[in-house]
Motif scaffolding. Structure first.
Motif, short mmCIF file in Angstrom:
data_model
loop_
_atom_site.label_atom_id
_atom_site.label_comp_id
_atom_site.label_asym_id
_atom_site.label_seq_id
_atom_site.Cartn_x
_atom_site.Cartn_y
_atom_site.Cartn_z
N PHE A 68 26.49 22.18 13.79
CA PHE A 68 26.42 22.79 15.11
C PHE A 68 26.25 24.31 15.03
O PHE A 68 25.57 24.90 15.86
CB PHE A 68 27.66 22.47 15.94
N VAL A 69 26.86 24.94 14.03
CA VAL A 69 26.88 26.40 13.95
C VAL A 69 25.62 26.95 13.26
O VAL A 69 25.02 27.91 13.74
CB VAL A 69 28.16 26.88 13.22
N LEU A 70 25.25 26.39 12.14
CA LEU A 70 24.11 26.89 11.37
C LEU A 70 22.82 26.20 11.76
O LEU A 70 22.79 24.98 11.93
CB LEU A 70 24.33 26.67 9.87
N GLU A 71 21.80 26.99 11.90
CA GLU A 71 20.49 26.40 12.15
C GLU A 71 20.05 25.69 10.86
O GLU A 71 20.04 26.27 9.79
CB GLU A 71 19.48 27.48 12.51
N GLY A 72 19.73 24.43 10.95
CA GLY A 72 19.38 23.64 9.77
C GLY A 72 20.58 22.89 9.22
O GLY A 72 20.43 22.03 8.37
N GLY A 73 21.79 23.23 9.67
CA GLY A 73 23.00 22.51 9.29
C GLY A 73 23.34 22.59 7.82
O GLY A 73 23.10 23.60 7.15
N VAL A 74 23.90 21.50 7.31
CA VAL A 74 24.37 21.48 5.92
C VAL A 74 23.22 21.57 4.91
O VAL A 74 23.44 21.91 3.77
CB VAL A 74 25.23 20.22 5.63
N ARG A 75 22.00 21.29 5.37
CA ARG A 75 20.85 21.39 4.46
C ARG A 75 20.60 22.83 4.03
O ARG A 75 19.91 23.07 3.04
CB ARG A 75 19.60 20.81 5.12
N THR A 76 21.14 23.81 4.76
CA THR A 76 20.94 25.21 4.40
C THR A 76 21.91 25.68 3.32
O THR A 76 21.72 26.76 2.76
CB THR A 76 21.11 26.12 5.64
N LEU A 77 22.96 24.90 3.05
CA LEU A 77 23.91 25.26 2.00
C LEU A 77 23.25 25.08 0.63
O LEU A 77 22.51 24.12 0.43
CB LEU A 77 25.17 24.40 2.09
N PRO A 78 23.53 25.97 -0.32
CA PRO A 78 22.95 25.79 -1.65
C PRO A 78 23.50 24.53 -2.31
O PRO A 78 24.72 24.33 -2.33
CB PRO A 78 23.36 27.05 -2.42
N PRO A 79 22.63 23.68 -2.84
CA PRO A 79 23.12 22.42 -3.42
C PRO A 79 23.80 22.66 -4.78
O PRO A 79 23.36 23.51 -5.56
CB PRO A 79 21.86 21.59 -3.58
N PRO A 80 24.86 21.91 -5.06
CA PRO A 80 25.46 21.99 -6.40
C PRO A 80 24.52 21.35 -7.42
O PRO A 80 23.61 20.60 -7.07
CB PRO A 80 26.76 21.21 -6.26
N ALA A 81 24.76 21.62 -8.68
CA ALA A 81 23.87 21.15 -9.75
C ALA A 81 23.77 19.63 -9.79
O ALA A 81 22.71 19.09 -10.09
CB ALA A 81 24.34 21.69 -11.10
#
Length: 192
Positions: A68-81
């Motif tokens: 809800f807060v970030l545009e693009g949601g959790v997909r914008t978080l850097p993925p772990p290895a």
């Protein structure tokens, strides 16, 4: 850090529940019907199940909030290895192992103590040691293959924390299988 704080909080709760039952002599009534070893293991795993359910709920709520807060949601978080699905699974499993290790130590303390004062006296060094162990496990961040990182992964009480940090930086999954087997061995030894 969340893994560390949740573990300390929940392992402390199981210790305080045990002492409350001992001071009210409830444990004597229960121990008459159930072997004391089964009682302790049951307490440990029941609190673990409730904790894991709570963690899953809070992680889901956090993911919804981020969406809800970030545009693009959790997909914008850097993925772990290791990728998000494996990382989240490892996070829950490493929380469980960290909780079982520390909870088993606290149950051992609770079994030896008879009063709240004794529990506080005996558990304080374990709590301080866990803070030092957290610092030791933090050395893995940025240097997952260093000597210190390998030592943190091998030391049972820092292994869950160190290995979760490693999962964020190294894609190989086989070290996690070995670490989980190693941690399970130590849980069994401490409970024994």
């Amino acid at each position: 850090m969340l893994l560390f704080f949740l573990t300390i909080l929940l392992a402390g709760m199981i210790l305080s529940q045990l002492i409350e039952e001992k001071s009210n002599t409830i444990i004597e009534v229960i121990a008459a019907a159930v072997p004391i070893d089964a009682l302790f293991v049951g307490k440990l795993f029941a609190m673990l199940a409730a904790s894991v359910a709570g963690i899953v709920v809070w992680l889901s709520a956090g993911a919804l909030l981020i969406n809800f807060v970030l545009e693009g949601g959790v997909r914008t978080l850097p993925p772990p290895a290791v990728g998000w699905p494996a990382f989240l699974t490892l996070g829950v499993v490493y929380f469980a192992m960290n909780y079982l290790l520390l909870g088993a130590v606290f149950l051992t303390i609770g079994a030896q103590a008879t009063t709240v004062r004794e529990v506080q006296t005996m558990s304080m060094p374990v709590t301080f040691a866990q803070v030092i162990i957290f610092g030791f496990a933090s050395t893995v961040i940025g240097h997952p293959n260093s000597t210190q990182a390998l030592a943190a992964a091998l030391f049972p009480l820092s292994s869950p924390l160190a290995m979760l940090a490693r999962a964020a930086e190294e894609p190989a999954l086989w070290p996690h299988l070995l670490a989980l087997l190693w941690q399970a061995l130590w849980v069994a030894l401490i409970l024994r």
